[in-house]
Design an enzyme around this catalytic site. Structure first.
Site, PDB file in Angstrom:
ATOM      1  CB  CYS A 150      -0.944   0.003   1.185  1.00  0.00           C
ATOM      2  SG  CYS A 150      -1.799  -1.566   1.364  1.00  0.00           S
ATOM      3  CG  ASN A 158      -6.965  -1.231   0.924  1.00  0.00           C
ATOM      4  OD1 ASN A 158      -6.181  -0.896   0.043  1.00  0.00           O
ATOM      5  ND2 ASN A 158      -6.568  -1.616   2.115  1.00  0.00           N
ATOM      6  CG  HIS A 167      -3.450   2.850   1.890  1.00  0.00           C
ATOM      7  ND1 HIS A 167      -3.907   2.456   0.651  1.00  0.00           N
ATOM      8  CD2 HIS A 167      -3.575   1.780   2.708  1.00  0.00           C
ATOM      9  CE1 HIS A 167      -4.289   1.192   0.727  1.00  0.00           C
ATOM     10  NE2 HIS A 167      -4.097   0.758   1.951  1.00  0.00           N
TER      11      HIS A 167
END
Ligand code: 4VN
EC number: 2.3.1.180
Length: 325
Positions: free
Chosen positions: A112, A280, A250
């Site tokens: 990420c 996500n 993020h």
């Protein structure tokens, strides 16, 4: 030394949308559970496009917007943890798909934090003399999800976003940065582990390893280590949260963004958010967020804005760039 400038941004997500209600039909979960704990409402899940297809769409869009031909690109970095294959790299597939035959291309793996690590790297390539490159975050995490594990399957989605970086800046692009890795805590977020020669050693062939997460451990990491990292990077640049136009973090979980804003003493409304639409998307989350903000006019690439970009996740990896657009 030449300064890098982000001259274009673009994103692309597959058409197919899977809502929380859709997921509730195939596993024991609900829209209310998912939304209240994560801020996610839906995610885009690919039907027939792989990671390199999503990334190539972004690359083509960047070229179109910049009115450039593909052979004017010097390098392509794709940040991904869901490559089409280990070899060729997703970046090499993108290079072929968009016809950027002069460009060298490679993948960068930092989960990420991948886009943040890649943008930091690319800025140094421009400082070192390259004229023009693409930095793309692209993921098809749906390939690596265990659809019987409701604690992870509801969190992730597919998508890609990226930037065109050129040597036409008149000031430093990255005012300050602080990139971190702690491999000793890597076990709390894993995927696609490869066994040693299972057949040769007389073991049965292992099933593909899906994404596994110790949610508690990662949540605690995000709340403890990440705001500290942002604070330290702001201090390096002698800046305060008030000096920052937008925080692009993020997109893992909206509750984490709430806690970060509080810890930093920053206005929550400055934390851009789109996990409600995409879930996500790991390395793609920050460039999708940036591209959307440019598209809807929140951010301009030519207004001298200061933004914070912070990635955090598998590795463990985390890191902050303070970017002067
Ligand atoms: C960073 C983070 C996460 C993450 C961790 C935990 C979590 C996302 C656990 C508690 C659960 C709701 C969901 Cl902070 C994931 C990544 C990977 O990109 C990076 N959600 N949750 C609950 O019960 O409330």
């Amino acid at each position: 030394m030449p300064f890098a400038k982000i001259t274009q941004t673009a994103h692309y997500v597959p058409d197919n949308i899977v809502s929380n209600d859709d997921l509730a039909k195939i596993m024991d979960t609900s829209d209310e559970w998912i939304y209240s704990r994560t801020g996610i409402k839906q995610r885009h899940i690919t039907v027939d496009e792989n990671t390199s297809d999503l990334a190539a769409k972004v690359g083509e869009q960047l070229l179109l917007q910049a009115d450039l031909s593909a052979d004017q690109i010097d390098f392509i970095i794709v940040a991904t943890i869901s490559p089409d294959s280990s070899m060729p790299s997703t970046a090499a597939l993108v290079q072929a798909k968009i016809g950027a035959h002069r460009a060298f291309a490679y993948d960068l793996t930092a989960a990420c934090s991948g886009f943040v690590f890649a943008l930091s790297t690319a800025e140094k390539l421009i400082a070192g003399g390259y004229t023009r490159g693409m930095v793309i975050g692209a993921e098809v995490l749906s390939k690596s999800l265990d659809w019987s594990d409701r604690s992870t399957a509801v969190l992730f989605g597919d998508g890609a976003g990226g930037v065109l970086l050129e040597n036409t800046g008149t000031k430093p692009l990255i005012i300050a940065e602080h990139l971190r890795t702690d491999g000793s805590r890597g076990n709390s977020l894993t995927s696609n582990h490869l066994e040693l020669q299972p057949e040769l050693l007389g073991r049965s062939k292992p099933v593909a390893e899906f994404i596994k997460m110790d949610g508690r451990a990662i949540f605690d990491f995000a709340v403890r280590d990440v705001p500290k990292n942002i604070q330290e990077t702001l201090e390096k640049a002698s800046l305060k949260p008030e000096d920052i136009d937008y925080f692009l973090l993020h997109q893992a979980n909206s509750r984490i963004l709430d806690k970060m804003a509080k810890k930093l003493g920053a206005e929550r409304s400055k934390f851009l958010q789109n996990m409600q639409d995409y879930g996500n998307t790991s390395a793609a989350s920050i460039p999708i967020l940036l591209s959307e903000a440019v598209k809807n006019g929140k951010l301009s690439l030519d207004r001298n804005s200061k933004i914070v970009q912070t990635g955090f996740g598998g590795g463990l990896t985390w890191g902050t760039l303070i970017v002067n657009l």
